[in-house]
Design an enzyme around this catalytic site. Structure first.
Site, PDB file in Angstrom:
ATOM      1  CB  SER A 267      -0.870  -0.068   1.164  1.00 33.14           C
ATOM      2  OG  SER A 267      -0.258  -0.239   2.352  1.00 33.14           O
ATOM      3  CG  HIS A 297      -0.710  -5.078   2.037  1.00 24.80           C
ATOM      4  ND1 HIS A 297      -0.080  -5.018   3.417  1.00 24.80           N
ATOM      5  CD2 HIS A 297      -0.689  -3.883   1.508  1.00 24.80           C
ATOM      6  CE1 HIS A 297       0.491  -3.855   3.368  1.00 24.80           C
ATOM      7  NE2 HIS A 297      -0.027  -3.023   2.648  1.00 24.80           N
ATOM      8  CG  HIS A 344       6.367  -9.052   8.717  1.00 27.80           C
ATOM      9  ND1 HIS A 344       7.311  -8.323   8.179  1.00 27.80           N
ATOM     10  CD2 HIS A 344       5.227  -8.237   8.624  1.00 27.80           C
ATOM     11  CE1 HIS A 344       6.941  -7.273   7.652  1.00 27.80           C
ATOM     12  NE2 HIS A 344       5.704  -7.143   8.240  1.00 27.80           N
ATOM     13  NE  ARG A 353       2.896  -3.613  12.649  1.00 22.14           N
ATOM     14  CZ  ARG A 353       2.848  -3.991  11.596  1.00 22.14           C
ATOM     15  NH1 ARG A 353       2.137  -2.923  10.629  1.00 22.14           N
ATOM     16  NH2 ARG A 353       3.279  -4.996  11.023  1.00 22.14           N
ATOM     17  CG  ASP A 399      -2.692  -8.473   9.590  1.00 20.10           C
ATOM     18  OD1 ASP A 399      -3.359  -7.467   9.697  1.00 20.10           O
ATOM     19  OD2 ASP A 399      -1.825  -8.834   8.741  1.00 20.10           O
TER      20      ASP A 399
END
Length: 463
Positions: A267, A297, A344, A353, A399
């Site tokens: 993105s 993504h 990842h 995160r 995620d």
């Protein structure tokens, strides 16, 4: 040259959003600071290229050429840098440091995204007064024309939320300051100013577009107006229809930690690439959101919670044992599928995160059953993936946790999760777009080759 450009003195300190300024660019405090930083950095870059422009910084292998340019250093992205071990650093600050240093809301303990945007644009941690000013500025600029909502209303309700989000941003492009000034004959050394104005307006408006889509799709069109007494994230939570103070705190954390992940992710790179053609920020951001919608993504967050819910349904319990989870994970892998939320492209340790969200859950909802399933998965999956001997990173990414938190607070519509990601990602990619135009970065145009070229190259090399 941009570095020697002098602004004539102007009355006031704010530019009217529709006013053409060919010879005088009025400055708000953030724009003034950004201009000073960009001017200084452009001078530094000119010196670096003059003295070291032919220095090699990387070597490219055929595996990288065929493998999606993985790991090739080929662009500059000022706001953030991803370290395989330490994770993302925003202007040199880790997520842990940002949660300590960035100003937070008076009603919560998590950092405000306004402060992160200031940091990404200037490289400086803002004080409370600066964040308050930016909060009020975005509130003032959050004006979405009626035609944007009419465009969204014309779409079938079954249209995916990310498709609607991209269309909504494109519909808002009628308001682009950059497009108007470019058509009027704007000078190259003024591009950055129009991009800054578009960026500020876009970030102010995207929560309203996103919330409109959410209420349209899942709540029968019962729309909620922005709360003019709330900060950016707090008002967004209000427009979604969730007034829980803890959820507003979660939104501040979520919109901060998802904002940027250096420039190579799909993105970010897409926004950068489209922006390098001098497409305005609206068109550039919409393109970036189309990339974010991909299953490899941003759509991954939707797939993670779906996989967890499927597991719970099959096992018949929202409190499965570790043994049951291990068996389900092995079944998933044996079917040729991956465990969503794990692995990842760059990171080689648990995603900071993920850890930030886990710490939020430990403080606020430690007894939530779905959250506890996430923690059990975190305990059992890495050893399984490591035992395969093929996985470079068996650890959870961002995620792996976000869906469980959203479900707890009532946002259970998985198809909307990537839109939340997109609202946050606007902060990072648009701040970088401001820098790209301020530093006069050129049109991105890498060289491509054919497999026949590769065969001929290898043949010559072997002779």
């Amino acid at each position: 040259m941009f570095i020697s450009f002098k602004f004539p003195k102007c009355k006031g300190n704010l530019v009217h959003l529709s006013q053409k300024q060919p010879n005088c660019i009025l400055m708000d405090p953030l724009k003034q600071k950004f201009f000073e930083k960009a001017t200084a950095l452009r001078g530094e870059i000119k010196t670096i290229l003059s003295n070291h422009g032919e220095e090699k910084v990387d070597e490219v292998t055929l595996s990288q050429v065929y493998g999606g340019a993985r790991g090739i250093i080929s662009m500059i992205w000022e706001p953030s840098l991803l370290d395989p071990i330490d994770g993302i650093r925003f202007r040199g600050f880790s997520i842990t440091e940002l949660r300590e240093k960035l100003p937070n809301s008076q009603n919560g303990s998590e950092p405000m995204p306004e402060g992160l945007f200031w940091l990404l644009l200037t490289g400086e941690i803002p004080d409370r007064s600066s964040v308050k000013w930016l909060c009020e500025e975005w509130r003032r600029r959050a004006v979405v024309p009626d035609h944007v909502f009419k465009v969204l209303d014309a779409l079938p309700v079954e249209t995916h939320a990310m498709t609607q989000f991209s269309i909504g941003i494109n519909a808002l492009q009628t308001e682009s300051i950059f497009a108007k000034r470019y058509d009027e004959g704007m000078r190259k050394d003024e591009y950055w100013d129009s991009v800054y104005e578009d960026t500020m307006n876009l970030i102010a408006c995207v929560p309203q577009i996103a919330a409109y889509i959410y209420r349209k799709n899942y709540h029968g069109g019962d729309y909620i107006q922005p709360d003019t007494n709330e900060d950016w994230a707090g008002s967004f939570a209000h427009q979604l229809g969730i007034e829980n103070p803890a959820f507003k705190s979660l939104m501040r954390l979520y919109l901060t930690i998802h904002a940027d992940h250096e420039g190579g992710n799909a993105s970010a790179h897409t926004t950068h690439l489209v922006g390098s053609t001098l497409s305005d920020p609206y068109l550039s951001l919409a393109a970036g959101m189309n990339a974010l919608a991909g299953p490899l993504h941003g759509l991954a967050n939707q797939e993670v919670i779906g996989w967890i819910m499927d597991m719970i349904k099959e096992l018949g319990s929202d409190e499965p044992s570790e043994e049951q989870i291990i068996a389900y994970v092995k079944k998933t892998l044996a079917s040729g599928q991956v465990v969503p939320g794990y692995g990842h492209a760059v990171l080689r340790k648990p995603d900071p995160r993920f850890i930030a969200q886990m710490e939020f859950a430990q403080r606020n909802i430690p007894n939530d059953p779905i959250v506890n399933v996430v923690w059990k998965i975190y305990k059992v999956v890495p050893p399984i993936l490591e035992s395969l001997g093929k996985i470079k990173n068996p650890w959870p990414n961002v995620d792996a946790h976000s869906g469980a938190l959203l479900v707890h607070y009532g946002l259970k519509e998985h198809g909307f999760y990537t839109v939340l990601f997109g609202v946050s990602r606007a902060i990072g990619v648009l701040s970088a777009l401001c820098w790209s135009r301020a530093l006069n970065f050129p049109l991105e145009r890498p060289k491509s080759i054919t497999t026949d070229w590769v065969k001929e190259f290898l043949s010559k090399k072997s002779n």
